[in-house]
Design a protein around this motif. Structure first.
Motif, mmCIF file in Angstrom:
data_model
loop_
_atom_site.group_PDB
_atom_site.id
_atom_site.type_symbol
_atom_site.label_atom_id
_atom_site.label_comp_id
_atom_site.label_asym_id
_atom_site.label_seq_id
_atom_site.Cartn_x
_atom_site.Cartn_y
_atom_site.Cartn_z
ATOM 1 N N LYS A 90 -1.636 -1.332 -4.549
ATOM 2 C CA LYS A 90 -1.454 -2.164 -3.686
ATOM 3 C C LYS A 90 0.285 -2.158 -3.340
ATOM 4 O O LYS A 90 0.740 -2.143 -2.320
ATOM 5 C CB LYS A 90 -1.790 -3.620 -3.550
ATOM 6 N N GLU A 143 1.134 1.308 -2.137
ATOM 7 C CA GLU A 143 0.918 1.282 -0.367
ATOM 8 C C GLU A 143 1.703 0.250 0.343
ATOM 9 O O GLU A 143 2.179 1.011 1.413
ATOM 10 C CB GLU A 143 -0.603 0.991 -0.375
ATOM 11 N N ASN A 188 5.063 2.023 1.023
ATOM 12 C CA ASN A 188 4.848 3.511 1.238
ATOM 13 C C ASN A 188 5.467 4.670 0.426
ATOM 14 O O ASN A 188 6.253 5.594 0.723
ATOM 15 C CB ASN A 188 5.593 3.615 2.914
#
Length: 458
Positions: A410, A413, A416
């Motif tokens: 996470k 993510e 990015n």
């Protein structure tokens, strides 16, 4: 406790915004360097006397003044009260304020040239990328603190400088992908218009009013000119001038018919025709250069060709501008030094690129590789590999603590981060590591010694 806030007209910039802004800055700087300009920086503050009276009546009102130190001292209270009364009456008092934040980069540059004139190699070509401050009403594309990117040439009267600066505008906006119009006019033509309308002393009144044409319309401009003492016949001449339309050739012909008998106008027309006669870069889409005789740029120091850049397809004010100022350093005791310069409005350029979705995807990438933290022994090996990637110029980091896979995924993510590297107990034994592309889902097992040469590309 009150909620924290920012002063109106100022902004914080997140990492994504900073990267996009740096993309614009770097693009402009690269073009400046290619054209032989060298960097310069000047202080955020200037002496108030350096700035006042250089920007016209409207500009002077927007200068942020800085209070003198020590005004809270009880010994200075009465002096401060008296000085403040002077300021409220529109007069500056050195007992109250002697300094101000810079309004633009041009006047500080002129001050620098005047102070260092004997040491400069002429023509002196400099560029400057720094923030400026204006006490303006904040609105879309207009801020109280914003960056300017300027390029100026002093010590040369050659119109080749205007040709070069036009080419810089073309090149920068081609690289940024922004479709623009480069609008040009001449202050000499505006001075001739003022001469036709009663005298050279009227140029300030006329240019200040004309400069507002896009904002308030022709009728309001005429009302303002009436309030400034112009007669009905003079208004008719100005209205005829502002109504000139057509191609560049047709516009120049109309101005020649209206003002061509005045020497200043004849000079200005010749200079515009010279600039328009130069060819553009072959094989490239050139920005349109348009004669715009409504262009005034209400700054008193311009003396020749003036520029303004408009983005096509976006409701936005000018995103660049400038012009010739053949005696700007004379304001500081060094007369007869010709100069010409242009400026890029980075904040407005940013807004245009956001609206038109012109930023490359790669601009927003920061960390490229995240090493998972799977324990003390694993993280020590991971850290050694991490440093190898950094030495190779690859942006990488390691998760700050041992945590579940889901939490570390996470984190990648949300930031990015396109690649993760996993070293668990099995990888320690086999001297391998797992590299996963989070966008494609592809995962590879490679030897640890090969990681430095791995191609981390999307």
């Amino acid at each position: 406790m009150s909620k924290p806030s920012l002063p109106a007209g100022t902004r914080d910039f997140s990492a994504d915004v900073v990267r996009k802004r740096h993309y614009i800055f770097n693009t402009i700087k690269q073009v400046f360097e290619v054209y032989g300009f060298q960097p310069l920086e000047t202080p955020a503050m200037e002496n108030l006397s350096t700035l006042m009276g250089k920007y016209g009546e409207e500009g002077d009102k927007l200068i942020f003044k800085v209070l003198n130190n020590g005004l809270s001292d009880p010994k200075n209270i009465e002096k401060a009260r008296s000085s403040f009364e002077q300021v409220l009456q529109g007069r500056n008092d050195p007992n109250f304020t002697e300094r101000a934040l810079r309004y633009d980069l041009t006047i500080p540059f002129a001050r620098y040239v005047a102070m260092n004139f004997g040491q400069l190699t002429l023509p002196f070509k400099r560029y400057q990328v720094q923030p400026v401050w204006r006490a303006d009403r904040p609105q879309k594309g207009r801020y109280r603190e914003f960056y300017q990117c300027d390029a100026d040439v002093v010590g040369s009267r050659s119109l080749l400088n205007e040709v070069e600066l036009t080419a810089i505008y073309r090149t920068v906006f081609q690289r940024l992908g922004i479709p623009v119009e480069i609008r040009i006019n001449s202050r000499k033509i505006l001075a001739a218009l003022a001469e036709r309308c009663g005298g050279a002393e009227k140029i300030t009144d006329i240019t200040i009013a004309i400069d507002k044409l896009d904002k308030i319309g022709l009728e309001k401009v005429k009302e303002e000119l009436v309030s400034r003492g112009l007669s009905p016949d003079q208004l008719m001449t100005i209205e005829k001038y502002l109504s000139i339309t057509g191609s560049n050739v047709e516009k120049i012909s109309a101005v020649r018919d209206l003002l061509g008998d005045i020497p200043l106008a004849s000079q200005g027309i010749h200079e515009l025709e010279y600039l328009l006669s130069y060819p553009t870069n072959p094989g490239k889409t050139a920005a349109d250069i348009l004669c715009d005789f409504t262009l005034a740029r209400g700054l008193n120091y311009y003396t020749g060709i003036i520029f303004e850049i408009k983005a096509i397809g976006v409701q936005m004010g000018s995103i660049g501008g400038g012009g010739r100022y053949d005696d700007l350093t004379g304001l500081f005791g060094v007369p007869n030094v010709p100069g010409v310069g242009i400026s890029f409005g980075v904040d407005r350029i940013y807004d245009v690129m956001e609206e038109l979705d012109l930023f490359p995807a790669a601009v927003q990438s920061g960390t490229k590789v995240l090493f998972f933290n799977l324990g003390d022994a694993e993280s020590r090996v991971a850290y050694a590999l991490l440093q190898q990637l950094r030495e190779a110029g690859i942006a990488a980091e390691i998760y700050h603590e041992q945590a579940k896979f889901d939490k570390q995924f996470k984190y990648a993510e949300k930031k990015n981060i396109p690649f993760i590297v996993i070293l668990g107990s099995e990888e320690l034994i086999s001297n391998t590591c797992k590299v996963k592309n989070l966008q494609s889902g592809e995962q590879q097992v490679i030897a640890q010694q090969e990681l430095r040469d791995y191609t981390f590309s999307i």
